[in-house]
Design a protein around this motif. Structure first.
Motif, mmCIF file in Angstrom:
data_model
loop_
_atom_site.group_PDB
_atom_site.id
_atom_site.type_symbol
_atom_site.label_atom_id
_atom_site.label_comp_id
_atom_site.label_asym_id
_atom_site.label_seq_id
_atom_site.Cartn_x
_atom_site.Cartn_y
_atom_site.Cartn_z
ATOM 1 N N SER A 155 0.859 -1.181 0.000
ATOM 2 C CA SER A 155 0.000 0.000 0.000
ATOM 3 C C SER A 155 0.892 1.226 0.000
ATOM 4 O O SER A 155 2.074 1.153 0.356
ATOM 5 C CB SER A 155 -0.942 0.020 1.210
ATOM 6 O OG SER A 155 -0.198 0.093 2.414
ATOM 7 N N GLN A 156 0.337 2.369 -0.405
ATOM 8 C CA GLN A 156 1.123 3.587 -0.444
ATOM 9 C C GLN A 156 0.237 4.788 -0.191
ATOM 10 O O GLN A 156 -0.981 4.747 -0.362
ATOM 11 C CB GLN A 156 1.839 3.731 -1.790
ATOM 12 C CG GLN A 156 0.914 3.828 -2.994
ATOM 13 C CD GLN A 156 1.679 4.152 -4.278
ATOM 14 O OE1 GLN A 156 2.449 5.107 -4.327
ATOM 15 N NE2 GLN A 156 1.471 3.341 -5.314
ATOM 16 N N ASP A 157 0.888 5.857 0.267
ATOM 17 C CA ASP A 157 0.221 7.151 0.416
ATOM 18 C C ASP A 157 1.210 8.226 -0.009
ATOM 19 O O ASP A 157 2.248 7.922 -0.607
ATOM 20 C CB ASP A 157 -0.272 7.363 1.860
ATOM 21 C CG ASP A 157 0.844 7.214 2.896
ATOM 22 O OD1 ASP A 157 2.018 7.549 2.576
ATOM 23 O OD2 ASP A 157 0.559 6.790 4.029
ATOM 24 N N ARG A 173 10.088 5.050 2.053
ATOM 25 C CA ARG A 173 9.638 6.202 1.262
ATOM 26 C C ARG A 173 9.306 5.775 -0.158
ATOM 27 O O ARG A 173 8.407 6.340 -0.785
ATOM 28 C CB ARG A 173 10.727 7.277 1.267
ATOM 29 C CG ARG A 173 11.020 7.847 2.656
ATOM 30 C CD ARG A 173 12.211 8.784 2.651
ATOM 31 N NE ARG A 173 11.968 9.983 1.824
ATOM 32 C CZ ARG A 173 12.900 10.900 1.561
ATOM 33 N NH1 ARG A 173 14.135 10.744 2.045
ATOM 34 N NH2 ARG A 173 12.599 11.946 0.825
ATOM 35 N N TRP A 174 10.027 4.786 -0.654
ATOM 36 C CA TRP A 174 9.832 4.300 -2.029
ATOM 37 C C TRP A 174 9.937 2.781 -2.047
ATOM 38 O O TRP A 174 10.643 2.190 -1.207
ATOM 39 C CB TRP A 174 10.873 4.885 -2.979
ATOM 40 C CG TRP A 174 10.790 6.371 -3.132
ATOM 41 C CD1 TRP A 174 11.374 7.324 -2.333
ATOM 42 C CD2 TRP A 174 10.061 7.097 -4.130
ATOM 43 N NE1 TRP A 174 11.067 8.582 -2.763
ATOM 44 C CE2 TRP A 174 10.254 8.480 -3.878
ATOM 45 C CE3 TRP A 174 9.283 6.726 -5.212
ATOM 46 C CZ2 TRP A 174 9.707 9.472 -4.665
ATOM 47 C CZ3 TRP A 174 8.728 7.711 -6.014
ATOM 48 C CH2 TRP A 174 8.937 9.069 -5.735
ATOM 49 N N LEU A 175 9.266 2.158 -3.007
ATOM 50 C CA LEU A 175 9.347 0.717 -3.220
ATOM 51 C C LEU A 175 9.703 0.474 -4.680
ATOM 52 O O LEU A 175 9.104 1.065 -5.586
ATOM 53 C CB LEU A 175 8.005 0.052 -2.903
ATOM 54 C CG LEU A 175 7.830 -1.418 -3.323
ATOM 55 C CD1 LEU A 175 8.815 -2.317 -2.586
ATOM 56 C CD2 LEU A 175 6.393 -1.876 -3.079
ATOM 57 N N ALA A 189 0.379 -3.576 -6.723
ATOM 58 C CA ALA A 189 0.322 -2.124 -6.912
ATOM 59 C C ALA A 189 -0.583 -1.730 -8.076
ATOM 60 O O ALA A 189 -0.840 -0.539 -8.278
ATOM 61 C CB ALA A 189 1.724 -1.565 -7.138
ATOM 62 N N GLY A 190 -1.074 -2.699 -8.836
ATOM 63 C CA GLY A 190 -2.055 -2.415 -9.880
ATOM 64 C C GLY A 190 -1.499 -1.843 -11.165
ATOM 65 O O GLY A 190 -2.186 -1.072 -11.849
ATOM 66 N N GLY A 293 2.927 6.228 -8.555
ATOM 67 C CA GLY A 293 3.096 6.865 -7.247
ATOM 68 C C GLY A 293 4.497 6.659 -6.726
ATOM 69 O O GLY A 293 5.485 7.041 -7.358
ATOM 70 N N ARG A 294 4.594 6.000 -5.580
ATOM 71 C CA ARG A 294 5.894 5.750 -4.950
ATOM 72 C C ARG A 294 6.403 4.330 -5.187
ATOM 73 O O ARG A 294 7.299 3.864 -4.495
ATOM 74 C CB ARG A 294 5.820 6.044 -3.451
ATOM 75 C CG ARG A 294 5.704 7.539 -3.154
ATOM 76 C CD ARG A 294 5.710 7.832 -1.673
ATOM 77 N NE ARG A 294 5.825 9.268 -1.435
ATOM 78 C CZ ARG A 294 6.974 9.907 -1.251
ATOM 79 N NH1 ARG A 294 8.109 9.230 -1.268
ATOM 80 N NH2 ARG A 294 6.997 11.205 -1.053
ATOM 81 N N VAL A 295 5.808 3.676 -6.162
ATOM 82 C CA VAL A 295 6.229 2.322 -6.527
ATOM 83 C C VAL A 295 6.780 2.346 -7.946
ATOM 84 O O VAL A 295 6.141 2.878 -8.868
ATOM 85 C CB VAL A 295 5.058 1.323 -6.432
ATOM 86 C CG1 VAL A 295 5.537 -0.083 -6.778
ATOM 87 C CG2 VAL A 295 4.436 1.352 -5.039
ATOM 88 N N LEU A 296 7.954 1.765 -8.129
ATOM 89 C CA LEU A 296 8.584 1.671 -9.450
ATOM 90 C C LEU A 296 8.933 0.225 -9.732
ATOM 91 O O LEU A 296 9.093 -0.582 -8.804
ATOM 92 C CB LEU A 296 9.846 2.535 -9.515
ATOM 93 C CG LEU A 296 9.653 4.029 -9.248
ATOM 94 C CD1 LEU A 296 10.268 4.389 -7.903
ATOM 95 C CD2 LEU A 296 10.252 4.877 -10.349
#
Length: 507
Positions: A155-157, A173-175, A189-190, A293-296
Motif C-alpha cells: 500500500s502507499q500514500d 519512502r519508495w518501493l 500495486a495495480g 506513485g511511490r512504486v517503481l
C-alpha cells in the motif's frame, strides 16, 4: 523507515540496491527465496550472456574485474589493448533466431564515437556469479538483505509505502519491484501489463545423453522447432511450438523431455537421466508505465519476453543503472522535479524495442510451410554488411540513444571511454556514482562552473588520446552524454545542462 525497499535479490534488485546506497540512501532488500544460491541460477541452467553494454556498466562501477573473475572470463577477450587510440573491431556477435553472424562484416565506420577501453565485448556468465558479486557489493555499501520474505501486500500514500512480507510489515519512502516476471509488486500495486501471448514452450535442462553424437552443438533450427546444445556438459535447450500450453502445467519428466527432443530434433536421441529442468515461454508483456506513485518497477517485473538473444538480464541491468541515480537524487532532494519521470520516458521505449526484437525472432523460427523462405530471406539480409551492422547495434547494448533534445549527435548516447594523457579514464570517474564533466582544453574553462555541483559532478581536464573532435562533455552518472561541445566552450551552456540533470547548484 528505509528510504527504499527493493523486492527481489536477483541481479537487477542487487544492482539497484548498490546504486541507491552509492547515492547515500538507506536500502532494504526483501527476497522470497530462503537461500542466496539457487540450482537454476548456477551453471549450466543459469548460463547467461552479459553483452558489451552490461560489461561497460560493470566497468563504470568498478565491478568488471570481479564479475569476469566470478564468470571465468578472459580480460583480454573483453577489453582493448590498453595503448590503443582507436576502438578495435568487434570480435564476437550475438545471433538472430539462432542464425549466427560474422563479426568481420560489421561496418565500423557506421559506429561513430567509439573508443578503446576495458569493456569492449560481452562475456558468458551465470546468474549465480552475477548475484554473488552484486550481493557482496550491496552488503559492503550497507544494504540490508532479508531472505525468506515474500511480499504479500503493498500500500502507499503521499509519504511512503507499507510492504507486508511474511509476518512482518516494513515502511519505506519508495518501493522498487525487481521481483521477476511474476512480480507480486506489479500485481499488488495495480500496474497495467499488456502484450502478446506465447507461441511456444521452451525448455532448459541438464541431462545425461545416451547418444550425444546425434545432436550437434549450437542452435539447430528444424521443421518442428529448435534445439540447442552448448559445450557445457549435458546442457540442453528446446523450443516446442505448442502455443505455450505445457509451460508449468505438468511435471518435467524424462519421458516428456525425451518426446519433445525427438520431435523437434527429428532424431531418436535418448535421455538417460534428467538432473534439473525448467520451462518458459515467449509471452511478451510490458507495463504501460514504470512508475505508479511511490512504486517503481525494473527488470522482468516491468517486462517479460523470450530469452532469445540473451537480452533479458542486460535490459534489467540497464533499467537499474538508469533508475538508481535518479531515485537517489530525488531522495536526497538534489534532483530536478521532472528527473524521475525520465525513467519511464527513457526505458519504456528500450524495453518495447527488445520485446519487438524477441517477437521477430520467434516469428522467424516458427515452423510452417513458409518458414524456410522467411529464414532464407533473413539469413541473406544478415549476411550483408548493413544487416550484420544493424544486428550488432541492436544486440551489443552499446548504442541505445535517448532523445535528449537537439545538439551534437553524441547527445543521449553512451559516452566513449575517454582516456586522458595522465592515465585517467572516464570509467574511473564514474565509479563513485557521480556525474562527470570533461574539459579537453588547456585552460580548464569549465572548472569554476563545475565547482557549483561539487559532490554531484566530478571534473577532469587536460588532453586526451582521442577527443573525437569534442572539446567538453557532461556525463550523467549512468554514463549517458547529457551535453557535448565541439567548439569554443561557453560555461553557461554547461550550467544549463547541469541544472537540467543535477538540480540547482550550491549557493
Amino acid at each position: 523507515m528505509h528510504d527504499v525497499i527493493i523486492a527481489g535479490a536477483g541481479p537487477v534488485g542487487l544492482f539497484m540496491a548498490g546504486e541507491l546506497a552509492l547515492g547515500g540512501c538507506s536500502v532494504l532488500v526483501l527476497e522470497r527465496n530462503p537461500e542466496p544460491h539457487q540450482p537454476l541460477q548456477a551453471l549450466p541452467l543459469g548460463l547467461r550472456g552479459l553483452n558489451a553494454g552490461s560489461a561497460e556498466t560493470f566497468y563504470r562501477r568498478g565491478l568488471l574485474e570481479a564479475a569476469m573473475k566470478a564468470s571465468g572470463a578472459d580480460p583480454q577477450k573483453v577489453g582493448a589493448d590498453p595503448e590503443a587510440v582507436e576502438a578495435p573491431d568487434p570480435r564476437e556477435l550475438s545471433h538472430f533466431a539462432g542464425m549466427t553472424l560474422d563479426a568481420a562484416d560489421v561496418d565500423t565506420t557506421a559506429l561513430p564515437f567509439r573508443l578503446p577501453g576495458p569493456a569492449m565485448e560481452g562475456f558468458m556468465t551465470s546468474l549465480d556469479a552475477v548475484t554473488t558479486v552484486l550481493a557482496e557489493r550491496a552488503t559492503a555499501l550497507g544494504v540490508e538483505i532479508i531472505r525468506n520474505a515474500p511480499v504479500t501486500a503493498v500500500s502507499q500514500d503521499g509519504e511512503g509505502t507499507v510492504i507486508t512480507a511474511g509476518a512482518q510489515q516494513y515502511r519505506s519512502r519508495w518501493l522498487v519491484g525487481c521481483d521477476g516476471g511474476r512480480s507480486m509488486v506489479r500485481q499488488l500495486a495495480g500496474f497495467e501489463f499488456v502484450g502478446t501471448e506465447p507461441s511456444f514452450t521452451g525448455y532448459v535442462a541438464q541431462v545425461t545423453f545416451a547418444d550425444p553424437e546425434q545432436l550437434p552443438l549450437g542452435f539447430n533450427l528444424t521443421d518442428s522447432g529448435m534445439y540447442l546444445r552448448t559445450p557445457l556438459a549435458g546442457h540442453l535447450g528446446m523450443m516446442d511450438f505448442d502455443g505455450g500450453t505445457f509451460d508449468r502445467s505438468q511435471p518435467l519428466t524424462r519421458e516428456h523431455l525425451q518426446t519433445v527432443l525427438r520431435r523437434v530434433s527429428g532424431t531418436d536421441a535418448t535421455l538417460n537421466e534428467v538432473h534439473l529442468a525448467s520451462s518458459f515461454t515467449d509471452r511478451a508483456m510490458q507495463v504501460t508505465a514504470y512508475r505508479k506513485g511511490r512504486v517503481l518497477l525494473a527488470g522482468d517485473a516491468a517486462h517479460i519476453h523470450s530469452p532469445l538473444g540473451g537480452q533479458g538480464l542486460n535490459l534489467g541491468i540497464g533499467d537499474a543503472m538508469n533508475l538508481g541515480w535518479k531515485l537517489a537524487a530525488t531522495i536526497q532532494d538534489t534532483a530536478p522535479a521532472s528527473l524521475l519521470d525520465t525513467y519511464t520516458s527513457e526505458r519504456l521505449p528500450v524495453g518495447a524495442s527488445i520485446l519487438g526484437w524477441s517477437r521477430a525472432q520467434v516469428a522467424t523460427m516458427k515452423p510452417g510451410p513458409n518458414a524456410p523462405a522467411l529464414r532464407n530471406l533473413v539469413r541473406d539480409l544478415m549476411r550483408t554488411t548493413g544487416g550484420t551492422t544493424h544486428v550488432y547495434r541492436r544486440t551489443s547494448g552499446l548504442f541505445h540513444h535517448y532523445a535528449l533534445g537537439a545538439g551534437h549527435p553524441i547527445l543521449g548516447t553512451s559516452a566513449p571511454d575517454f582516456h586522458f594523457e595522465d592515465g585517467t579514464r572516464l570509467g574511473d570517474l564514474l565509479n563513485s556514482g557521480q556525474g562527470a564533466a570533461l574539459d579537453f582544453t588547456d585552460d580548464q574553462a569549465l572548472h569554476g562552473a563545475v565547482q557549483k555541483w561539487q559532490g554531484r559532478i566530478r571534473f577532469a581536464a587536460g588532453p586526451v588520446r582521442n577527443s573525437l573532435g569534442l572539446t567538453a562533455l557532461l556525463i550523467r552518472p549512468d554514463g549517458v552524454v547529457a551535453w557535448a561541445c565541439a567548439r569554443t566552450l561557453d560555461p553557461t551552456e554547461f550550467e544549463g545542462a547541469a541544472t537540467q540533470w543535477f538540480g540547482t547548484p550550491k549557493g
